[in-house]
Enzyme design. Structure first.
Site, PDB file in Angstrom:
ATOM      1  N   ARG A  56       0.799  -1.224   0.000  1.00 33.38           N
ATOM      2  CA  ARG A  56       0.000   0.000   0.000  1.00 33.38           C
ATOM      3  C   ARG A  56       0.834   1.278   0.000  1.00 33.38           C
ATOM      4  NH1 ARG A  56      -3.522  -3.501   2.159  1.00 33.38           N
ATOM      5  NH2 ARG A  56      -1.634  -4.375   3.003  1.00 33.38           N
ATOM      6  N   THR A  57       1.755   1.374   0.968  1.00 31.45           N
ATOM      7  CA  THR A  57       2.466   2.638   1.157  1.00 31.45           C
ATOM      8  C   THR A  57       3.287   2.976  -0.080  1.00 31.45           C
ATOM      9  OG1 THR A  57       2.569   2.131   3.508  1.00 31.45           O
ATOM     10  CG2 THR A  57       4.028   3.855   2.711  1.00 31.45           C
ATOM     11  N   LYS A  84      24.587  -5.803  -2.659  1.00 34.90           N
ATOM     12  CA  LYS A  84      26.042  -5.969  -2.744  1.00 34.90           C
ATOM     13  C   LYS A  84      26.716  -5.335  -1.525  1.00 34.90           C
ATOM     14  CE  LYS A  84      26.041  -5.678  -7.780  1.00 34.90           C
ATOM     15  NZ  LYS A  84      26.348  -4.752  -8.892  1.00 34.90           N
ATOM     16  N   ARG A 106      11.467   3.889   3.430  1.00 40.90           N
ATOM     17  CA  ARG A 106      11.016   2.871   4.387  1.00 40.90           C
ATOM     18  C   ARG A 106      12.216   2.001   4.713  1.00 40.90           C
ATOM     19  NH1 ARG A 106       5.789  -0.933   4.668  1.00 40.90           N
ATOM     20  NH2 ARG A 106       4.995   1.086   5.352  1.00 40.90           N
ATOM     21  N   HIS A 134       5.471   6.189  11.489  1.00 40.55           N
ATOM     22  CA  HIS A 134       4.912   6.100  10.143  1.00 40.55           C
ATOM     23  C   HIS A 134       3.940   7.280   9.993  1.00 40.55           C
ATOM     24  CE1 HIS A 134       3.541   4.526   6.446  1.00 40.55           C
ATOM     25  NE2 HIS A 134       3.067   3.357   6.813  1.00 40.55           N
TER      26      HIS A 134
HETATM   27  C1  NCD Z   1       1.810  -0.790   8.313  1.00 43.30           C
HETATM   28  C2  NCD Z   1       3.310  -0.681   8.258  1.00 43.30           C
HETATM   29  O1  NCD Z   1       3.955  -1.141   7.337  1.00 43.30           O
HETATM   30  O2  NCD Z   1       3.819  -0.093   9.194  1.00 43.30           O
HETATM   31  N1  NCD Z   1       1.202  -0.938   7.102  1.00 43.30           N
HETATM   32  C3  NCD Z   1       1.050   0.123   6.272  1.00 43.30           C
HETATM   33  O3  NCD Z   1       1.921   0.940   6.090  1.00 43.30           O
HETATM   34  N2  NCD Z   1      -0.138   0.256   5.663  1.00 43.30           N
HETATM   35  C4  NCD Z   1       1.327  -1.679   9.355  1.00 43.30           C
HETATM   36  C5  NCD Z   1       1.726  -3.110   9.351  1.00 43.30           C
HETATM   37  O4  NCD Z   1       2.644  -3.530   8.690  1.00 43.30           O
HETATM   38  O5  NCD Z   1       1.060  -3.841  10.083  1.00 43.30           O
END
Ligand code: NCD
Length: 306
Positions: A56-57, A84, A106, A134
């Site tokens: 999603r993100t 690497k 991320r 987040h």
């Molecule tokens: C979350 C994450 O990756 O922190 N998901 C997200 O970004 N939609 C929550 C999760 O992984 O449970």
């Protein structure tokens, strides 16, 4: 607004409200339009740097940048020089040399976006770092609550489940507090972090006692991949105490909504019929994520080259 968005605390109430209002304006501007694109970030470059899995993100940030007409580069650790052994710093300097205006990152290590922010000239947006924060998830959640309930001030929100491993919970507690909502964390004692008593939230171990008193229940995924020990007796026992099923959902006030950031463990923290019910905002959260992230990129990068 600050130059980077690394954690919820980077946003004061005015900044956070500005992001939500901008997202609403973007939604309005694009609704009903066949071509869902604005020229705002034409000529700017956004790099998505994903060292940890995401569906999603990642898609959401990509779409957000493309809808603002930015040039988008997607970089994932798999298949890059990271495998690497290239360090985050060298990767950052490479991106810098290519002239990235924003880096969306991320990473499985808490604090990685902060380090990155010291190495690049562009804006850094934290798209999830370890168990830390987040912030854009918290923004899209706040936007979703405001759209559904019409306000955030005084809204009672229960955040339920694996708080210990959840960057979503940390960012939400901070941002919701900034925006005047009242948060209760509900979890077994083993899934609450040390020091939770100093967070701006109530704590309860009893989901059934909390449900009748909230406007929003936000279920968290049980993050098995971050668990190196056993935090509860069994999946069945966990669901029995902390899972949201149809019977429990019935205890919520009539207008209350059910949220989940995804990905869900259907049948574990949330029953399938609850996830698919009319009270659930799970699909809306995904859609709202795109407009919220457009708002963030727009506000950080501004309309024209700086
Ligand atoms: C979350 C994450 O990756 O922190 N998901 C997200 O970004 N939609 C929550 C999760 O992984 O449970």
């Amino acid at each position: 607004m600050k130059r980077h968005l690394l954690e919820a605390a980077d946003l004061d109430r005015d900044d956070a409200t500005l992001v939500l209002d901008t997202a609403a304006q973007i939604d309005q501007a694009l609704s009903g339009r066949e071509v869902k694109k604005l020229p705002t970030l034409r000529g700017r470059t956004v790099v998505n740097l994903f060292y940890e899995d995401s569906t999603r993100t990642r898609i959401s940030f990509e779409l957000a940048a493309k809808r603002l007409s930015a040039d988008v580069i997607n970089f994932s650790a798999k298949g890059s020089s990271v495998s690497k052994g290239e360090s985050l710093k060298d990767t950052a300097l490479t991106l810098e040399a290519m002239g990235a205006d924003a880096v969306v990152v991320r990473h499985s290590s808490s604090g990685a976006p902060h380090r990155l922010a010291g190495w690049v000239r562009g804006s850094v947006v934290n798209a999830g770092d370890g168990t830390h924060e987040h912030p854009t998830q918290a923004l899209l959640d706040a936007y979703t609550i405001r759209r559904r309930l019409g306000r955030l001030e005084g809204v009672r929100v229960a955040i339920v489940g694996d708080v210990l491993h959840s960057r979503v919970a940390r960012s939400n507690v901070g941002l919701l507090h900034t925006l005047g909502a009242e948060v209760t964390l509900v979890a077994p004692p083993t899934l609450l972090p040390v020091g939770v008593g100093s967070w701006p939230a109530e704590v309860s171990y009893d989901l059934d006692a909390v449900l009748p008193k909230v406007d929003v229940v936000m279920m968290l995924r049980v993050q098995a991949e971050r668990m190196n020990a056993s935090f509860f007796p069994s999946a069945r026992e966990y669901s029995r105490r902390y899972g949201l099923d149809a019977r429990r959902m019935g205890a919520l006030p009539d207008d209350a909504i059910v949220m989940h950031p995804g990905p869900m463990n259907r049948g574990m923290e949330i029953a399938a019929d609850v996830a698919d019910s009319a009270r659930s905002t799970i699909v809306e959260q995904v859609a709202n994520g795109v407009s919220t992230r457009m708002a963030v990129l727009y506000l950080l990068l501004g309309g024209s080259p700086q």
